[in-house]
Design a protein around this motif. Structure first.
Motif, PDB file in Angstrom:
ATOM      1  N   HIS A  15      54.143 -20.329 -27.057  1.00  0.00           N
ATOM      2  CA  HIS A  15      53.252 -21.079 -27.944  1.00  0.00           C
ATOM      3  C   HIS A  15      52.837 -20.274 -29.166  1.00  0.00           C
ATOM      4  CE1 HIS A  15      52.930 -24.827 -25.779  1.00  0.00           C
ATOM      5  NE2 HIS A  15      52.889 -24.131 -24.652  1.00  0.00           N
ATOM      6  N   VAL A  16      52.794 -18.957 -29.044  1.00  0.00           N
ATOM      7  CA  VAL A  16      52.535 -18.124 -30.221  1.00  0.00           C
ATOM      8  C   VAL A  16      53.642 -18.353 -31.247  1.00  0.00           C
ATOM      9  CG1 VAL A  16      52.525 -15.723 -31.061  1.00  0.00           C
ATOM     10  CG2 VAL A  16      51.166 -16.353 -29.058  1.00  0.00           C
ATOM     11  N   SER A  18      55.683 -20.960 -31.399  1.00  0.00           N
ATOM     12  CA  SER A  18      55.578 -22.351 -31.880  1.00  0.00           C
ATOM     13  C   SER A  18      54.478 -22.492 -32.926  1.00  0.00           C
ATOM     14  CB  SER A  18      55.282 -23.301 -30.710  1.00  0.00           C
ATOM     15  OG  SER A  18      56.341 -23.310 -29.797  1.00  0.00           O
ATOM     16  N   GLY A  19      53.349 -21.846 -32.693  1.00  0.00           N
ATOM     17  CA  GLY A  19      52.238 -21.904 -33.651  1.00  0.00           C
ATOM     18  C   GLY A  19      52.604 -21.288 -34.984  1.00  0.00           C
ATOM     19  N   ALA A  22      55.125 -23.775 -36.695  1.00  0.00           N
ATOM     20  CA  ALA A  22      54.442 -24.976 -37.182  1.00  0.00           C
ATOM     21  C   ALA A  22      53.576 -24.668 -38.400  1.00  0.00           C
ATOM     22  CB  ALA A  22      53.591 -25.587 -36.063  1.00  0.00           C
ATOM     23  N   SER A  23      52.845 -23.577 -38.337  1.00  0.00           N
ATOM     24  CA  SER A  23      51.982 -23.210 -39.466  1.00  0.00           C
ATOM     25  C   SER A  23      52.789 -22.835 -40.700  1.00  0.00           C
ATOM     26  CB  SER A  23      51.081 -22.036 -39.074  1.00  0.00           C
ATOM     27  OG  SER A  23      50.240 -22.417 -38.013  1.00  0.00           O
ATOM     28  N   GLY A  56      48.280 -19.121 -37.545  1.00  0.00           N
ATOM     29  CA  GLY A  56      48.694 -20.164 -36.612  1.00  0.00           C
ATOM     30  C   GLY A  56      49.180 -19.586 -35.295  1.00  0.00           C
ATOM     31  N   ALA A  57      49.902 -18.473 -35.370  1.00  0.00           N
ATOM     32  CA  ALA A  57      50.385 -17.802 -34.163  1.00  0.00           C
ATOM     33  C   ALA A  57      49.215 -17.308 -33.318  1.00  0.00           C
ATOM     34  CB  ALA A  57      51.302 -16.642 -34.536  1.00  0.00           C
ATOM     35  N   THR A  60      47.086 -20.384 -31.903  1.00  0.00           N
ATOM     36  CA  THR A  60      47.789 -21.134 -30.867  1.00  0.00           C
ATOM     37  C   THR A  60      47.867 -20.332 -29.574  1.00  0.00           C
ATOM     38  OG1 THR A  60      49.075 -22.257 -32.561  1.00  0.00           O
ATOM     39  CG2 THR A  60      49.888 -22.408 -30.310  1.00  0.00           C
TER      40      THR A  60
END
Length: 116
Positions: A15-16, A18-19, A22-23, A56-57, A60
């Protein structure tokens, strides 16, 4: 305390990443548009996109870890994970400020200005 059903624990590292992606996509698109209409130069756009992707990383990863701990009923660890996320975001802000002071104001150059 009773546990809250937050579903199966999620992989924090996944998720890091993914964040961050996405960011980067969101801030990259916004900054590209600003660059195209002339309200932001390329250096500032790149700097902001990297900063937002990093934030974001951190956020998230912190949110997923916090949720995982809540699901386990371990609220102290949940609070700790949340605090680490807050500290990470704050650290990025301080690092940016210090880099601007050390490397840019000593040369009388504002961050993001093109040196032509």
């Amino acid at each position: 305390m009773k546990k809250i059903d937050t579903g199966a624990p999620r992989n924090v590292l996944g998720h890091v990443i993914s964040g961050a992606i996405a960011s980067a996509v969101i801030s990259g698109a916004i900054n590209y548009k600003k660059t195209q209409n002339g309200s932001l130069n390329k250096n500032c756009a790149i700097k902001d996109t990297v900063k937002r992707a990093s934030q974001g990383a951190i956020v998230t990863g912190s949110a997923i870890a916090t949720t995982n701990y809540i699901g386990e009923g371990n609220y102290l660890r949940a609070f700790t994970a949340l605090s680490i996320g807050l500290a990470g975001i704050y650290a990025l802000e301080v690092i940016e400020e210090k880099l601007e002071e050390k490397y840019l104001t000593n040369q009388n150059i504002k961050l993001g200005e093109d040196n032509e």
